[in-house]
Scaffold this motif. Sequence first.
Motif, PDB file in Angstrom:
ATOM      1  N   LEU A 126       0.811  -1.215   0.000  1.00 33.34           N
ATOM      2  CA  LEU A 126       0.000   0.000   0.000  1.00 33.34           C
ATOM      3  C   LEU A 126       0.845   1.266   0.000  1.00 33.34           C
ATOM      4  O   LEU A 126       0.508   2.243  -0.683  1.00 33.34           O
ATOM      5  CB  LEU A 126      -0.920   0.012   1.228  1.00 33.34           C
ATOM      6  CG  LEU A 126      -1.840   1.233   1.370  1.00 33.34           C
ATOM      7  CD1 LEU A 126      -2.932   1.190   0.311  1.00 33.34           C
ATOM      8  CD2 LEU A 126      -2.448   1.283   2.765  1.00 33.34           C
ATOM      9  N   LEU A 127       1.975   1.251   0.722  1.00 32.03           N
ATOM     10  CA  LEU A 127       2.633   2.505   1.069  1.00 32.03           C
ATOM     11  C   LEU A 127       4.033   2.709   0.509  1.00 32.03           C
ATOM     12  O   LEU A 127       4.538   3.829   0.533  1.00 32.03           O
ATOM     13  CB  LEU A 127       2.703   2.634   2.606  1.00 32.03           C
ATOM     14  CG  LEU A 127       1.358   2.666   3.332  1.00 32.03           C
ATOM     15  CD1 LEU A 127       1.577   2.648   4.832  1.00 32.03           C
ATOM     16  CD2 LEU A 127       0.552   3.894   2.921  1.00 32.03           C
ATOM     17  N   GLU A 128       4.681   1.674  -0.002  1.00 35.66           N
ATOM     18  CA  GLU A 128       6.060   1.856  -0.461  1.00 35.66           C
ATOM     19  C   GLU A 128       6.116   2.903  -1.573  1.00 35.66           C
ATOM     20  O   GLU A 128       5.430   2.808  -2.586  1.00 35.66           O
ATOM     21  CB  GLU A 128       6.644   0.537  -0.961  1.00 35.66           C
ATOM     22  CG  GLU A 128       8.119   0.658  -1.308  1.00 35.66           C
ATOM     23  CD  GLU A 128       8.745  -0.692  -1.630  1.00 35.66           C
ATOM     24  OE1 GLU A 128       9.979  -0.792  -1.555  1.00 35.66           O
ATOM     25  OE2 GLU A 128       7.993  -1.648  -1.951  1.00 35.66           O
ATOM     26  N   VAL A 132       2.571   9.789   2.782  1.00 40.63           N
ATOM     27  CA  VAL A 132       1.784   9.677   4.007  1.00 40.63           C
ATOM     28  C   VAL A 132       1.838  11.018   4.726  1.00 40.63           C
ATOM     29  O   VAL A 132       2.925  11.561   4.961  1.00 40.63           O
ATOM     30  CB  VAL A 132       2.309   8.563   4.931  1.00 40.63           C
ATOM     31  CG1 VAL A 132       1.520   8.537   6.240  1.00 40.63           C
ATOM     32  CG2 VAL A 132       2.230   7.209   4.244  1.00 40.63           C
ATOM     33  N   ILE A 133       0.689  11.562   5.068  1.00 39.72           N
ATOM     34  CA  ILE A 133       0.620  12.800   5.840  1.00 39.72           C
ATOM     35  C   ILE A 133       0.717  12.453   7.320  1.00 39.72           C
ATOM     36  O   ILE A 133      -0.055  11.621   7.826  1.00 39.72           O
ATOM     37  CB  ILE A 133      -0.699  13.548   5.576  1.00 39.72           C
ATOM     38  CG1 ILE A 133      -0.767  14.004   4.115  1.00 39.72           C
ATOM     39  CG2 ILE A 133      -0.845  14.740   6.519  1.00 39.72           C
ATOM     40  CD1 ILE A 133      -2.150  14.496   3.711  1.00 39.72           C
ATOM     41  N   VAL A 145       7.114   8.511  11.805  1.00 41.07           N
ATOM     42  CA  VAL A 145       7.892   8.726  10.584  1.00 41.07           C
ATOM     43  C   VAL A 145       8.995   7.679  10.469  1.00 41.07           C
ATOM     44  O   VAL A 145       9.250   7.139   9.373  1.00 41.07           O
ATOM     45  CB  VAL A 145       8.480  10.148  10.568  1.00 41.07           C
ATOM     46  CG1 VAL A 145       9.506  10.305   9.443  1.00 41.07           C
ATOM     47  CG2 VAL A 145       7.370  11.178  10.413  1.00 41.07           C
ATOM     48  N   ASP A 146       9.643   7.361  11.571  1.00 39.99           N
ATOM     49  CA  ASP A 146      10.701   6.349  11.567  1.00 39.99           C
ATOM     50  C   ASP A 146      10.144   4.997  11.133  1.00 39.99           C
ATOM     51  O   ASP A 146      10.734   4.306  10.293  1.00 39.99           O
ATOM     52  CB  ASP A 146      11.318   6.248  12.957  1.00 39.99           C
ATOM     53  CG  ASP A 146      12.550   5.354  12.980  1.00 39.99           C
ATOM     54  OD1 ASP A 146      13.651   5.852  12.706  1.00 39.99           O
ATOM     55  OD2 ASP A 146      12.405   4.144  13.264  1.00 39.99           O
ATOM     56  N   ALA A 147       8.982   4.615  11.688  1.00 42.20           N
ATOM     57  CA  ALA A 147       8.374   3.340  11.315  1.00 42.20           C
ATOM     58  C   ALA A 147       7.967   3.323   9.853  1.00 42.20           C
ATOM     59  O   ALA A 147       8.183   2.333   9.139  1.00 42.20           O
ATOM     60  CB  ALA A 147       7.168   3.054  12.211  1.00 42.20           C
ATOM     61  N   LEU A 148       7.374   4.417   9.370  1.00 41.34           N
ATOM     62  CA  LEU A 148       6.950   4.479   7.975  1.00 41.34           C
ATOM     63  C   LEU A 148       8.136   4.379   7.026  1.00 41.34           C
ATOM     64  O   LEU A 148       8.080   3.704   5.999  1.00 41.34           O
ATOM     65  CB  LEU A 148       6.195   5.780   7.723  1.00 41.34           C
ATOM     66  CG  LEU A 148       4.787   5.880   8.324  1.00 41.34           C
ATOM     67  CD1 LEU A 148       4.293   7.308   8.296  1.00 41.34           C
ATOM     68  CD2 LEU A 148       3.821   4.960   7.588  1.00 41.34           C
ATOM     69  N   SER A 149       9.228   5.037   7.377  1.00 46.39           N
ATOM     70  CA  SER A 149      10.405   5.030   6.519  1.00 46.39           C
ATOM     71  C   SER A 149      11.122   3.692   6.538  1.00 46.39           C
ATOM     72  O   SER A 149      11.427   3.113   5.484  1.00 46.39           O
ATOM     73  CB  SER A 149      11.358   6.147   6.953  1.00 46.39           C
ATOM     74  OG  SER A 149      12.574   6.081   6.224  1.00 46.39           O
ATOM     75  N   ASN A 150      11.379   3.169   7.728  1.00 46.64           N
ATOM     76  CA  ASN A 150      12.223   1.982   7.857  1.00 46.64           C
ATOM     77  C   ASN A 150      11.466   0.667   7.706  1.00 46.64           C
ATOM     78  O   ASN A 150      12.068  -0.364   7.439  1.00 46.64           O
ATOM     79  CB  ASN A 150      12.956   2.015   9.203  1.00 46.64           C
ATOM     80  CG  ASN A 150      14.006   3.104   9.258  1.00 46.64           C
ATOM     81  OD1 ASN A 150      14.985   3.079   8.527  1.00 46.64           O
ATOM     82  ND2 ASN A 150      13.786   4.091  10.104  1.00 46.64           N
ATOM     83  N   THR A 151      10.136   0.710   7.886  1.00 48.46           N
ATOM     84  CA  THR A 151       9.352  -0.533   7.795  1.00 48.46           C
ATOM     85  C   THR A 151       8.751  -0.724   6.412  1.00 48.46           C
ATOM     86  O   THR A 151       8.755  -1.836   5.873  1.00 48.46           O
ATOM     87  CB  THR A 151       8.226  -0.529   8.845  1.00 48.46           C
ATOM     88  OG1 THR A 151       8.798  -0.356  10.138  1.00 48.46           O
ATOM     89  CG2 THR A 151       7.449  -1.843   8.814  1.00 48.46           C
ATOM     90  N   VAL A 152       8.232   0.366   5.805  1.00 52.88           N
ATOM     91  CA  VAL A 152       7.514   0.210   4.539  1.00 52.88           C
ATOM     92  C   VAL A 152       8.026   1.123   3.433  1.00 52.88           C
ATOM     93  O   VAL A 152       7.514   1.088   2.317  1.00 52.88           O
ATOM     94  CB  VAL A 152       5.993   0.433   4.730  1.00 52.88           C
ATOM     95  CG1 VAL A 152       5.424  -0.591   5.683  1.00 52.88           C
ATOM     96  CG2 VAL A 152       5.697   1.839   5.236  1.00 52.88           C
ATOM     97  N   GLY A 153       8.998   1.974   3.704  1.00 56.53           N
ATOM     98  CA  GLY A 153       9.549   2.826   2.661  1.00 56.53           C
ATOM     99  C   GLY A 153       8.615   3.893   2.168  1.00 56.53           C
ATOM    100  O   GLY A 153       8.644   4.272   0.993  1.00 56.53           O
TER     101      GLY A 153
END
Length: 430
Positions: A126-128, A132-133, A145-153
């Motif tokens: 869904l997110l790579e 994401v706002i 932000v850390d989780a969004l960047s490092n987990t799903v790109g």
Amino acid sequence: MGAAEKGLGDAPYGLVGRRLGHSWSAQIHERLGSAPYRLVELEPDELAPFVRQGSWRGLNVTIPYKREAARLADVRSAAVERLGAANTLVRAEDGSIVAENTDVLGFAWMLSRFCRERIGASPRELLEGEKVIVLGSGGASQAVVDALSNTVGAESVVISRSGTETYDTLVERHADAVLLVNTTPVGMFPECPASPVPEGDLAALGGLRGVLDVVYNPTRTGLVLAAERLGLPAESGLAMLVAQALYASELFQGRDLDDSLVTEVERQIAGQAENVVLIGMPGAGKTSCGRELARLLGRPLVDLDDALKIEFGRSPAQIIEQDGEASFRTLETEVVRRYGARSGLVIACGGGVVTRPENHDLLRQNGRIVLLDRPLDELSSDGRPMSRARGVERLAAERMGLYRAWADVTLRCTGSAAGDAAAVRELLGL
């Protein structure tokens, strides 16, 4: 008592912050096995002595001490080094203090379940590479932000009041965002159900596939309620709270815990916290059913008509007869606002509560709404000025559609208050 001994007593685990207010952390950790667990409010000058000299084994840390907790630690995880903030401290066998940020792990857990169960795709699918706002720029925002960047790109755009990206240009610049995550405290108890984004702006974000809010009290924030009205999958932050607690508890206890505990404990806490809200026609038996249900569940009963009489010194009938229905409805909404924001109640509403649309969010933010549906020929109009003035049939024609639209579940009345209460308990799984 010195700061090092303050608050925990003989408990090995606890939560430290400056103003903790209503927290479910103790109940959550009791279910996870990291107990006894205490809540400790500390002033800024008390934090360092407590952390460095206290006899604790494991601590959770909340606002405003997460950065200081990271600084006070001897060993920091990679996430803590990246973010400069820690929400979990563990005392190692050699006495050193190890810092971790389980908010990152907790949000990643909530995000994964939300994407798979509510949207039907993995977070990466869904997110790579997608936008994401993220509303807010504080510690919770950094973890998200850390989780969004490092987990799903994902590509996170941080929106704040004074940053380079602001709310003024949210719709204009970011309507292509796939997900919106609120990390601000806007909408948190007791200032609920406020929302950081007007519903019109949320609707204008045409690319959105879902909305998440890290606020967990109330159960459904104003943002979540607005998203639901727009048909968007949405969820408040209770799952994140429980998931981050599970990962902290693993560190506290030095053992792995089954991830299925997150959903189990979340369900238990939600069941304990959510109000049961009874609506229906005047004379449907809301108060008598509520009294029996409160006894069965061991919860306080709030009859909104009684609460209004206590607060304003006149019964609903007296206010309607002396000042008119409009004045009564305004006072009723004040009482609905006060009790709808609280948790763990049985609330019996007046029959006309549905005539004010704003009452819906006030009641649903922390409650499941149950319609008691009694045949019209069994309803009494004694002591009910609206029923006498308009007639039961006319009131039913005006209100039944609203009752059904508001209700999460509908109960055909059984014929007795005790039977209705038992049936409501079964319907809600309480």
